[in-house]
Write a protein that holds these residues in place. Structure first.
Motif, PDB file in Angstrom:
ATOM      1  N   SER A  89       0.813  -1.220   0.000  1.00 36.73           N
ATOM      2  CA  SER A  89       0.000   0.000   0.000  1.00 36.73           C
ATOM      3  C   SER A  89       0.845   1.268   0.000  1.00 36.73           C
ATOM      4  CB  SER A  89      -0.933   0.012   1.213  1.00 36.73           C
ATOM      5  OG  SER A  89      -0.188  -0.020   2.425  1.00 36.73           O
ATOM      6  N   GLU A  90       2.129   1.132   0.337  1.00 36.59           N
ATOM      7  CA  GLU A  90       3.034   2.282   0.367  1.00 36.59           C
ATOM      8  C   GLU A  90       3.772   2.481  -0.952  1.00 36.59           C
ATOM      9  OE1 GLU A  90       4.421   2.326   5.021  1.00 36.59           O
ATOM     10  OE2 GLU A  90       5.346   0.812   3.723  1.00 36.59           O
ATOM     11  N   ILE A  91       3.501   1.608  -1.921  1.00 37.70           N
ATOM     12  CA  ILE A  91       4.233   1.630  -3.179  1.00 37.70           C
ATOM     13  C   ILE A  91       3.449   2.332  -4.276  1.00 37.70           C
ATOM     14  CG2 ILE A  91       5.206   0.192  -5.017  1.00 37.70           C
ATOM     15  CD1 ILE A  91       6.800   0.153  -2.381  1.00 37.70           C
ATOM     16  N   ASP A  92       4.113   3.247  -4.981  1.00 35.02           N
ATOM     17  CA  ASP A  92       3.577   3.846  -6.192  1.00 35.02           C
ATOM     18  C   ASP A  92       4.332   3.232  -7.369  1.00 35.02           C
ATOM     19  OD1 ASP A  92       2.786   5.344  -8.358  1.00 35.02           O
ATOM     20  OD2 ASP A  92       3.176   7.293  -7.439  1.00 35.02           O
ATOM     21  N   PRO A  93       3.668   2.409  -8.185  1.00 35.90           N
ATOM     22  CA  PRO A  93       4.372   1.753  -9.296  1.00 35.90           C
ATOM     23  C   PRO A  93       5.083   2.719 -10.230  1.00 35.90           C
ATOM     24  CG  PRO A  93       2.170   0.835  -9.014  1.00 35.90           C
ATOM     25  CD  PRO A  93       2.247   2.046  -8.129  1.00 35.90           C
ATOM     26  N   ALA A  94       4.593   3.940 -10.317  1.00 34.78           N
ATOM     27  CA  ALA A  94       5.194   4.923 -11.210  1.00 34.78           C
ATOM     28  C   ALA A  94       6.619   5.295 -10.796  1.00 34.78           C
ATOM     29  CB  ALA A  94       4.323   6.178 -11.266  1.00 34.78           C
ATOM     30  N   ASP A  95       6.994   4.948  -9.565  1.00 32.11           N
ATOM     31  CA  ASP A  95       8.335   5.271  -9.079  1.00 32.11           C
ATOM     32  C   ASP A  95       9.387   4.267  -9.543  1.00 32.11           C
ATOM     33  OD1 ASP A  95       7.330   7.445  -7.693  1.00 32.11           O
ATOM     34  OD2 ASP A  95       7.144   6.360  -5.790  1.00 32.11           O
ATOM     35  N   TYR A  96       8.968   3.170 -10.179  1.00 31.86           N
ATOM     36  CA  TYR A  96       9.894   2.065 -10.439  1.00 31.86           C
ATOM     37  C   TYR A  96       9.943   1.679 -11.916  1.00 31.86           C
ATOM     38  CZ  TYR A  96       9.525   1.833  -5.424  1.00 31.86           C
ATOM     39  OH  TYR A  96       9.532   2.176  -4.085  1.00 31.86           O
ATOM     40  N   ASP A  97      11.144   1.296 -12.336  1.00 32.68           N
ATOM     41  CA  ASP A  97      11.372   0.856 -13.707  1.00 32.68           C
ATOM     42  C   ASP A  97      11.410  -0.662 -13.815  1.00 32.68           C
ATOM     43  OD1 ASP A  97      11.983   3.590 -14.882  1.00 32.68           O
ATOM     44  OD2 ASP A  97      13.461   3.476 -13.266  1.00 32.68           O
ATOM     45  N   ALA A  98      11.501  -1.337 -12.693  1.00 33.07           N
ATOM     46  CA  ALA A  98      11.522  -2.802 -12.684  1.00 33.07           C
ATOM     47  C   ALA A  98      11.095  -3.306 -11.316  1.00 33.07           C
ATOM     48  CB  ALA A  98      12.918  -3.330 -13.019  1.00 33.07           C
ATOM     49  N   ILE A  99      10.576  -4.527 -11.301  1.00 31.45           N
ATOM     50  CA  ILE A  99      10.256  -5.221 -10.051  1.00 31.45           C
ATOM     51  C   ILE A  99      10.917  -6.591 -10.115  1.00 31.45           C
ATOM     52  CG2 ILE A  99       8.067  -6.076 -10.996  1.00 31.45           C
ATOM     53  CD1 ILE A  99       6.916  -5.884  -8.128  1.00 31.45           C
ATOM     54  N   TYR A 100      11.470  -7.023  -8.993  1.00 29.37           N
ATOM     55  CA  TYR A 100      12.213  -8.285  -8.937  1.00 29.37           C
ATOM     56  C   TYR A 100      11.730  -9.098  -7.753  1.00 29.37           C
ATOM     57  CZ  TYR A 100      16.223 -11.322  -7.761  1.00 29.37           C
ATOM     58  OH  TYR A 100      17.041 -12.381  -7.424  1.00 29.37           O
ATOM     59  N   TYR A 101      11.254 -10.307  -8.023  1.00 31.08           N
ATOM     60  CA  TYR A 101      10.801 -11.224  -6.978  1.00 31.08           C
ATOM     61  C   TYR A 101      11.947 -12.157  -6.585  1.00 31.08           C
ATOM     62  CZ  TYR A 101       5.901 -10.033  -8.139  1.00 31.08           C
ATOM     63  OH  TYR A 101       4.700  -9.394  -8.353  1.00 31.08           O
ATOM     64  N   ALA A 102      12.480 -11.963  -5.380  1.00 32.70           N
ATOM     65  CA  ALA A 102      13.500 -12.882  -4.856  1.00 32.70           C
ATOM     66  C   ALA A 102      12.796 -14.104  -4.268  1.00 32.70           C
ATOM     67  CB  ALA A 102      14.337 -12.182  -3.789  1.00 32.70           C
ATOM     68  N   GLY A 103      13.534 -15.208  -4.174  1.00 31.32           N
ATOM     69  CA  GLY A 103      12.933 -16.447  -3.703  1.00 31.32           C
ATOM     70  C   GLY A 103      13.305 -16.830  -2.289  1.00 31.32           C
ATOM     71  N   GLY A 104      13.329 -18.127  -2.053  1.00 28.47           N
ATOM     72  CA  GLY A 104      13.347 -18.695  -0.722  1.00 28.47           C
ATOM     73  C   GLY A 104      12.019 -19.401  -0.539  1.00 28.47           C
ATOM     74  N   HIS A 105      11.989 -20.514   0.189  1.00 32.54           N
ATOM     75  CA  HIS A 105      10.763 -21.295   0.268  1.00 32.54           C
ATOM     76  C   HIS A 105       9.576 -20.523   0.859  1.00 32.54           C
ATOM     77  CE1 HIS A 105      13.260 -24.890  -0.558  1.00 32.54           C
ATOM     78  NE2 HIS A 105      12.136 -25.350  -1.060  1.00 32.54           N
ATOM     79  N   GLY A 106       9.842 -19.508   1.665  1.00 30.21           N
ATOM     80  CA  GLY A 106       8.748 -18.754   2.261  1.00 30.21           C
ATOM     81  C   GLY A 106       7.780 -18.188   1.247  1.00 30.21           C
ATOM     82  N   VAL A 107       8.291 -17.828   0.070  1.00 30.41           N
ATOM     83  CA  VAL A 107       7.433 -17.196  -0.946  1.00 30.41           C
ATOM     84  C   VAL A 107       6.335 -18.124  -1.431  1.00 30.41           C
ATOM     85  CG1 VAL A 107       9.399 -15.822  -1.716  1.00 30.41           C
ATOM     86  CG2 VAL A 107       8.777 -17.875  -2.992  1.00 30.41           C
ATOM     87  N   MET A 108       6.511 -19.428  -1.233  1.00 36.12           N
ATOM     88  CA  MET A 108       5.504 -20.385  -1.702  1.00 36.12           C
ATOM     89  C   MET A 108       4.159 -20.185  -0.996  1.00 36.12           C
ATOM     90  SD  MET A 108       6.970 -22.184  -4.069  1.00 36.12           S
ATOM     91  CE  MET A 108       6.085 -23.733  -4.257  1.00 36.12           C
ATOM     92  N   TRP A 109       4.185 -19.492   0.132  1.00 34.63           N
ATOM     93  CA  TRP A 109       2.948 -19.263   0.882  1.00 34.63           C
ATOM     94  C   TRP A 109       2.408 -17.845   0.744  1.00 34.63           C
ATOM     95  CZ3 TRP A 109       6.588 -22.766   2.506  1.00 34.63           C
ATOM     96  CH2 TRP A 109       6.121 -24.069   2.745  1.00 34.63           C
ATOM     97  N   ASP A 110       3.280 -16.845   0.525  1.00 30.39           N
ATOM     98  CA  ASP A 110       2.720 -15.484   0.515  1.00 30.39           C
ATOM     99  C   ASP A 110       2.855 -14.736  -0.809  1.00 30.39           C
ATOM    100  OD1 ASP A 110       5.447 -14.984   0.778  1.00 30.39           O
ATOM    101  OD2 ASP A 110       5.248 -13.593   2.462  1.00 30.39           O
TER     102      ASP A 110
END
Length: 227
Positions: A89-110
Motif C-alpha cells: 500500500s506504500e508503493i507507487d508503481p510509477a516510481d519504479y522501472d523494474a520489479i524483482y521477486y527474490a525467492g526462498g521457500h517462504g514465498v511459496m505461501w505469501d
C-alpha cells in the motif's frame, strides 16, 4: 536514475514442518550487488511489510560468499530490507522501472495469491518496465493477470525452480505445490537446465532465473533491459 523494487517474503516457517524459512539471502544480495554497481536505487517490499526473515540455510557456512557477507554485514540492508520492508500500500508503481521477486521457500505461501503485488508488477510492466524473478520467486508471477483476466505468463517463456531441484532438497511434499508444475499449468513455456546450474530466460520485458545461482544473471539482464 532508474529504480527497482525488490519483493521479499514475510514467511518464516514451513506450514507443515518445524523448519524455518524466509528469503534466500544470495537471491537478494547478488541481484542487489549488480544494482549497486550500476548506481540503480533499490527499495524493498513484502506482502505484509516490516520484518523479513532469512532462510537459515542461506546463511550457512557453505552458502556464504563475499557478496552475501557484504550484505549480511551491511546495516542499511539489514534495516531497510529485513527490518522495515515497505507494505504494498506504500508503493507507487510509477516510481519504479523494474520489479524483482527474490525467492526462498517462504514465498511459496505469501506470493502466489498476492494481488496487491501483482497489480504493482503489471502497472510497472504496462509502463514499459521490467518484471523479473528468480528461483521460487517466480511464483509471484502467478497472480498477475491481463486486462481480460487471462494469466500474464500464459504463452511466455520463462524458467524457475524445478521439480528436480525440489526433489534434491527433499521438500517435494513440504511445499504447497511445485513451482515448475504451477507455471506450466498457467500456460507458461517453462525451460530448464541441469539442477543448480545458471539459467536465464529473457522474454521481452520478462526476465527469469532458475535458481539461486542465477540471481546475478537476472540482475545483469535487468540492467541491460533498463539501458
Amino acid at each position: 536514475m532508474s529504480k527497482v523494487l525488490v519483493v521479499l517474503t514475510n514467511v518464516n516457517k514451513f506450514a507443515t514442518l518445524d523448519r524455518a524459512t524466509g528469503v534466500w539471502l544470495s537471491e537478494a544480495a547478488h541481484f542487489n550487488e549488480v544494482m549497486v554497481e550500476h548506481n540503480i536505487d533499490v527499495d524493498y517490499v513484502s506482502p505484509q511489510g516490516g520484518y523479513v526473515p532469512l532462510d537459515p540455510g542461506s546463511v550457512s557456512s557453505t552458502a556464504m560468499d563475499a557478496t552475501n557477507w557484504k550484505f549480511y554485514n551491511c546495516a542499511d540492508f539489514r534495516n531497510d530490507a529485513l527490518g522495515k520492508s515497505k507494505k504494498p500500500s506504500e508503493i507507487d508503481p510509477a516510481d519504479y522501472d523494474a520489479i524483482y521477486y527474490a525467492g526462498g521457500h517462504g514465498v511459496m505461501w505469501d506470493f502466489p495469491d498476492n494481488t496487491e503485488l501483482a497489480t504493482i508488477a503489471k502497472a510497472i510492466y504496462d509502463r514499459g518496465g521490467i518484471i523479473a524473478a528468480v528461483c521460487h520467486g517466480v511464483v509471484g508471477l502467478l497472480p498477475i493477470t491481463n486486462e481480460d483476466g487471462s494469466k500474464f505468463i500464459a504463452g511466455k517463456n520463462l524458467t524457475g525452480f524445478t521439480n528436480e531441484e525440489e526433489a534434491i532438497n527433499k521438500l517435494t511434499q513440504a511445499v504447497p505445490f511445485l513451482a515448475e508444475d504451477e507455471l506450466k499449468a498457467a500456460g507458461a513455456n517453462h525451460t530448464k537446465t541441469a539442477a543448480y546450474t545458471e539459467n536465464l530466460v529473457v522474454d521481452g520485458q520478462l526476465i527469469t532465473g532458475q535458481n539461486p545461482q542465477s540471481a546475478r544473471l537476472v540482475g545483469e539482464a535487468v540492467v541491460r533491459a533498463l539501458k
